[in-house]
Design a protein around this motif. Sequence first.
Motif, PDB file in Angstrom:
ATOM      1  N   ILE A   1       0.831  -1.199   0.000  1.00  0.00           N
ATOM      2  CA  ILE A   1       0.000   0.000   0.000  1.00  0.00           C
ATOM      3  C   ILE A   1       0.877   1.266   0.000  1.00  0.00           C
ATOM      4  O   ILE A   1       0.582   2.249  -0.674  1.00  0.00           O
ATOM      5  N   LEU A   2       2.017   1.184   0.721  1.00  0.00           N
ATOM      6  CA  LEU A   2       2.941   2.326   0.762  1.00  0.00           C
ATOM      7  C   LEU A   2       3.488   2.622  -0.630  1.00  0.00           C
ATOM      8  O   LEU A   2       3.439   3.759  -1.110  1.00  0.00           O
ATOM      9  N   ASN A   3       3.988   1.581  -1.297  1.00  0.00           N
ATOM     10  CA  ASN A   3       4.589   1.801  -2.618  1.00  0.00           C
ATOM     11  C   ASN A   3       3.547   2.199  -3.661  1.00  0.00           C
ATOM     12  O   ASN A   3       3.831   2.981  -4.561  1.00  0.00           O
TER      13      ASN A   3
ATOM     14  N   LYS B   1       0.062  -5.777   0.986  1.00  0.00           N
ATOM     15  CA  LYS B   1      -0.194  -5.541  -0.439  1.00  0.00           C
ATOM     16  C   LYS B   1      -1.590  -4.942  -0.596  1.00  0.00           C
ATOM     17  O   LYS B   1      -2.490  -5.197   0.227  1.00  0.00           O
ATOM     18  N   VAL B   2      -1.772  -4.195  -1.675  1.00  0.00           N
ATOM     19  CA  VAL B   2      -3.070  -3.536  -1.900  1.00  0.00           C
ATOM     20  C   VAL B   2      -4.186  -4.586  -1.946  1.00  0.00           C
ATOM     21  O   VAL B   2      -5.229  -4.422  -1.313  1.00  0.00           O
TER      22      VAL B   2
ATOM     23  N   ASP C   1     -10.345  -0.525   4.872  1.00  0.00           N
ATOM     24  CA  ASP C   1      -9.133   0.299   4.955  1.00  0.00           C
ATOM     25  C   ASP C   1      -8.914   1.092   3.668  1.00  0.00           C
ATOM     26  O   ASP C   1      -8.516   2.257   3.701  1.00  0.00           O
ATOM     27  N   LEU C   2      -9.166   0.445   2.518  1.00  0.00           N
ATOM     28  CA  LEU C   2      -8.988   1.155   1.240  1.00  0.00           C
ATOM     29  C   LEU C   2      -9.951   2.327   1.148  1.00  0.00           C
ATOM     30  O   LEU C   2      -9.587   3.416   0.692  1.00  0.00           O
ATOM     31  N   ASN C   3     -11.181   2.116   1.606  1.00  0.00           N
ATOM     32  CA  ASN C   3     -12.172   3.208   1.611  1.00  0.00           C
ATOM     33  C   ASN C   3     -11.753   4.332   2.544  1.00  0.00           C
ATOM     34  O   ASN C   3     -11.912   5.508   2.227  1.00  0.00           O
TER      35      ASN C   3
END
Length: 388
Positions: free
Chosen positions: A271-273, A298-299, A306-308
Amino acid sequence: MDKDQYDVIVIGGGASGLFVSSLLGKQGKKTLLIEHNKEFGKKILISGGGRCNFTNANSTPEDFFGKNRHFHKSALSGYKPSDFIDLLKKYKIEWYEKKDGQLFCKESAAQVRDMLVRECETNNVKLLTSCHVKSIEHDHYYHLESTKGDFKSENVVIASGGLSIAPIGATDFGHRIASQFGHKLINPEPALVPFVLEPSFSELSGVSLPAKVTTGKNEITEDLLFTHKGMSGPAILKISLYWNIGDKIKIDFTLGRVREDFLKGVGAKTILNALALSAPKRFVEYILEELNVDKDKKVNETSKKDLNKIYDFLSNFSFTPARTEGFRKAEVTRGGVDVSKISSKTMESNLQKGLFFIGEVLDVTGQLGGFNFQWAWASAYACAQGLE
Ligand SMILES: Cc1cc2nc3c(=O)[nH]c(=O)nc-3n(C[C@H](O)[C@H](O)[C@H](O)COP(=O)(O)OP(=O)(O)OC[C@H]3O[C@@H](n4cnc5c(N)ncnc54)[C@H](O)[C@@H]3O)c2cc1C
């Protein structure tokens, strides 16, 4: 005419005052230009990071702000960016376009200042520096009291600018003279100025990234910079022109991307990258920590929730600035002399014959990007035409 009597006295040897004086001299008017700093055009010298963004080639009336949305149009159509470029050509001053029509000197802002002083000298303008004008009275003539004696003239042009950056000469002189002769003022406020935020996000100081910034109906997409005190950068400076104390600011760091497209095609990255592809790592690390999301996951392994959370944070970052950094840091003054009693053709007062106001002292403010100098040149030109 005695030695201390003039056809026109111009007060303020900044951008508009230097230019109008040179034009009046060319017309054969006995002109005196008075500046209280030791040298002319100090603001020109520090403008555009020392390179002077002297105009904007794409200038339109919509790039200017004031209570009257039409006042500036006539002067701006009478003196175009190309007219000022012609003057630079005469002096072989080289320039370049940075972006979006913003024209800067290749070498130094001093070239513009020196050119304007030279134009005054060759047109026999009497130049006076280190002279502070204290007061103006009018009977048949205008009588000026200054730190270098008294002067008399048929016409006076107030070119004393706005309130920003007092250490280099800004005063409220023009506003006081306008009030003295019956003009109203639109509350002068700092504009093109950084915001102070409480809390300030000082951990992010120095981070810069593109953002869509909105207040009310106004929207700017440009780079934003976190500072020790809050936020700056072109996006913030530009939006500050429309901001009033208490107004909300909304920032969209996704630049308008819809939820479905957010982080599409980068599922295999952490998620960072993945986020660091479009924003500085320091910023991404900060928000993931704030949101309590595992940056190394990973995404496609990160939960929808969390993505939202990340999307909502990035697309709708809302806050109310505590205040601006004030006139100490503002590039310009918004507000000033109410233009309702000023001729848009000549810049002459409708209340007081022979009294003119030009440049930033008036309630006309240009957007960031060379527009304020264009207003200085154009209003000066209209004034000189009016005095012809
Ligand atoms: C840091 C900074 C960067 C900027 N960069 C840009 C840029 O790149 N492009 C752009 O378009 N605009 C820029 N601006 C804005 C631009 O400089 C001004 O809008 C413009 O100079 C206004 O011209 P003016 O003639 O009205 O006033 P000024 O240029 O401010 O001139 C007014 C003059 O009057 C003098 N004065 C005041 N009171 C008295 C008195 N009582 N007696 C005698 N003299 C007096 C002052 O000392 C001053 O020299 C910048 C401003 C700042 C502060």
